[in-house]
Motif scaffolding. Structure first.
Motif, short mmCIF file in Angstrom:
data_model
loop_
_atom_site.label_atom_id
_atom_site.label_comp_id
_atom_site.label_asym_id
_atom_site.label_seq_id
_atom_site.Cartn_x
_atom_site.Cartn_y
_atom_site.Cartn_z
N GLU A 261 8.38 -4.37 3.88
CA GLU A 261 8.29 -2.93 3.65
C GLU A 261 9.67 -2.28 3.71
O GLU A 261 10.53 -2.69 4.50
CB GLU A 261 7.38 -2.27 4.69
CG GLU A 261 5.95 -2.80 4.71
CD GLU A 261 5.74 -3.96 5.66
OE1 GLU A 261 4.58 -4.29 5.94
OE2 GLU A 261 6.76 -4.54 6.11
N PHE B 237 8.97 -5.27 -4.92
CA PHE B 237 8.11 -6.37 -5.34
C PHE B 237 7.54 -6.14 -6.75
O PHE B 237 6.87 -5.14 -7.00
CB PHE B 237 6.95 -6.53 -4.34
CG PHE B 237 6.17 -7.79 -4.51
CD1 PHE B 237 6.52 -8.94 -3.82
CD2 PHE B 237 5.08 -7.85 -5.37
CE1 PHE B 237 5.79 -10.11 -3.97
CE2 PHE B 237 4.35 -9.01 -5.53
CZ PHE B 237 4.71 -10.15 -4.83
N SER C 14 4.91 -7.23 -9.07
CA SER C 14 3.65 -7.98 -9.09
C SER C 14 3.34 -8.57 -10.46
O SER C 14 2.54 -9.50 -10.57
CB SER C 14 2.49 -7.07 -8.65
OG SER C 14 2.40 -5.95 -9.50
N ARG D 213 3.22 0.81 -4.23
CA ARG D 213 3.00 -0.31 -3.31
C ARG D 213 4.13 -1.35 -3.32
O ARG D 213 4.38 -2.00 -2.31
CB ARG D 213 1.66 -1.00 -3.62
CG ARG D 213 0.44 -0.19 -3.24
CD ARG D 213 0.47 0.27 -1.80
NE ARG D 213 0.47 -0.84 -0.86
CZ ARG D 213 0.74 -0.73 0.43
NH1 ARG D 213 1.05 0.45 0.95
NH2 ARG D 213 0.72 -1.78 1.23
N PRO D 214 4.84 -1.55 -4.45
CA PRO D 214 5.95 -2.52 -4.42
C PRO D 214 7.03 -2.20 -3.38
O PRO D 214 7.78 -3.08 -2.98
CB PRO D 214 6.51 -2.44 -5.84
CG PRO D 214 5.34 -2.06 -6.69
CD PRO D 214 4.56 -1.10 -5.84
N HIS E 108 11.74 -9.66 -9.34
CA HIS E 108 11.77 -8.63 -8.30
C HIS E 108 13.08 -7.86 -8.43
O HIS E 108 14.10 -8.41 -8.84
CB HIS E 108 11.71 -9.26 -6.91
CG HIS E 108 10.42 -9.97 -6.62
ND1 HIS E 108 9.19 -9.49 -7.02
CD2 HIS E 108 10.18 -11.13 -5.96
CE1 HIS E 108 8.25 -10.32 -6.62
NE2 HIS E 108 8.82 -11.33 -5.98
N ASN F 268 6.95 -12.33 -10.66
CA ASN F 268 7.61 -12.59 -9.38
C ASN F 268 9.04 -13.09 -9.53
O ASN F 268 9.79 -13.12 -8.55
CB ASN F 268 6.80 -13.60 -8.57
CG ASN F 268 5.44 -13.06 -8.16
OD1 ASN F 268 4.57 -13.80 -7.74
ND2 ASN F 268 5.23 -11.75 -8.29
N ALA G 57 5.61 -4.07 0.21
CA ALA G 57 5.07 -5.43 0.22
C ALA G 57 4.96 -5.93 1.66
O ALA G 57 5.83 -5.64 2.50
CB ALA G 57 5.98 -6.36 -0.59
#
Length: 286
Positions: free
Chosen positions: A70, A220, A222, A62-63, A228, A225, A66
């Motif tokens: 994307e 990203f 999570s 998923r990172p 990154h 932060n 984001a």
């Protein structure tokens, strides 16, 4: 007769020079031109080409997706801006035009109304962040693409990596040498057609340079932060989770085709991953 012989001789020389120039242009001096960090072919003791499917909906991946940042959004914008070259397949031999690319990311059978097209064209003209040439290209792509409604960037959640697994005998270690990345629209997102649709393939070398040059190419984090990562670093660190779907073979078949699909195909994928992991280790057994 002498003039004829001179003509033949001159033609032969010209042909020879053109062939030599072509050979020089195609000569990579033993290095793969698509590699970010090429290894000379004389140093490669073992190589297998591996295709890996990465589902960007999975939690670990998923990172890369984001919201509003994307990887697919970054790629689409780069192509439209003329910063990135799309290819038809991961063989990287046939380039796509911007118009063809726009068609690939547009819904088949759906068209903008004339009013929608006029509104979009006006929006492009008033975009102060675009140069006159970029505005011209985007308007041409809009018209030549038939005004098809583009899928949101977040819909393209299937990523396929084509990589060479290489053992470098000079450094005595194995490397994953990524050659190309292909993005796909999942079948369930492709409307009534219900089949997977290819966006385009890209040279990883081109993507790597583009990621490194942009502060917006963000993986990203999570957990922190403040930390990154750049997308290029995320690929090099192999922060993605994927499933091997194909290994180079004479029949050019996927693992699911070789092992009759289903559970056997999934087990074969995991088995192949373990085989590649153990290969380097087993070299030091003797």
């Amino acid at each position: 007769m002498k003039n004829v012989m001179k003509g033949i001789f001159a033609g032969t020389i010209a042909l020879g020079l053109s062939t030599f120039c072509f050979a020089q242009e195609a000569d990579t001096r033993g290095y793969n031109p698509n590699s970010v960090r090429p290894i000379h072919e004389s140093d490669i003791m073992f190589k297998k080409t591996v295709w890996t499917n990465v589902d960007l909906n999975e939690k670990q991946n998923r990172p890369f997706m984001a919201v509003n940042n994307e990887i697919t959004r970054f790629v689409i914008n780069a192509v439209k801006a003329g910063l990135l070259t799309p290819y038809a397949t991961d063989s990287l031999t046939s380039k796509l035009t911007v118009e063809e690319f726009v068609k690939n990311i547009s819904a088949a059978g759906t068209q903008m109304t004339p009013e929608d097209m006029r509104f979009e064209e006006q929006r492009i003209k008033e975009d102060d962040f675009l140069t006159p040439e970029e505005k011209k290209q985007r308007i041409a792509a809009l018209k030549n693409g038939g005004g098809g409604n583009e899928y949101p960037a977040s819909y393209f959640t299937q990523m396929e990596l084509k990589e060479d697994f290489i053992f470098d005998k000079q450094r005595s270690r194995a490397y994953w040498d990524t050659q190309a990345i292909t993005f796909w629209l999942p079948a369930e997102k492709n409307g009534d057609l219900g089949i997977q649709k290819r966006m385009a393939a890209f040279k990883f070398k081109d993507l790597y340079k583009l990621f490194k040059s942009s502060p917006n190419a963000v993986y990203f984090n999570s957990q922190n932060n403040q930390e990154h990562k750049n997308l290029a670093d995320a690929f090099e660190l192999r922060l993605f989770s994927g499933r091997i779907i194909k290994v180079s073979n004479p029949d050019d078949k996927d693992l699911t085709e070789i092992y009759d699909g289903g559970k056997k195909g999934l087990l074969a994928s995991e088995w192949m991953k373990q085989q590649l992991m153990e290969y380097e280790h087993n070299l030091w057994e003797f």
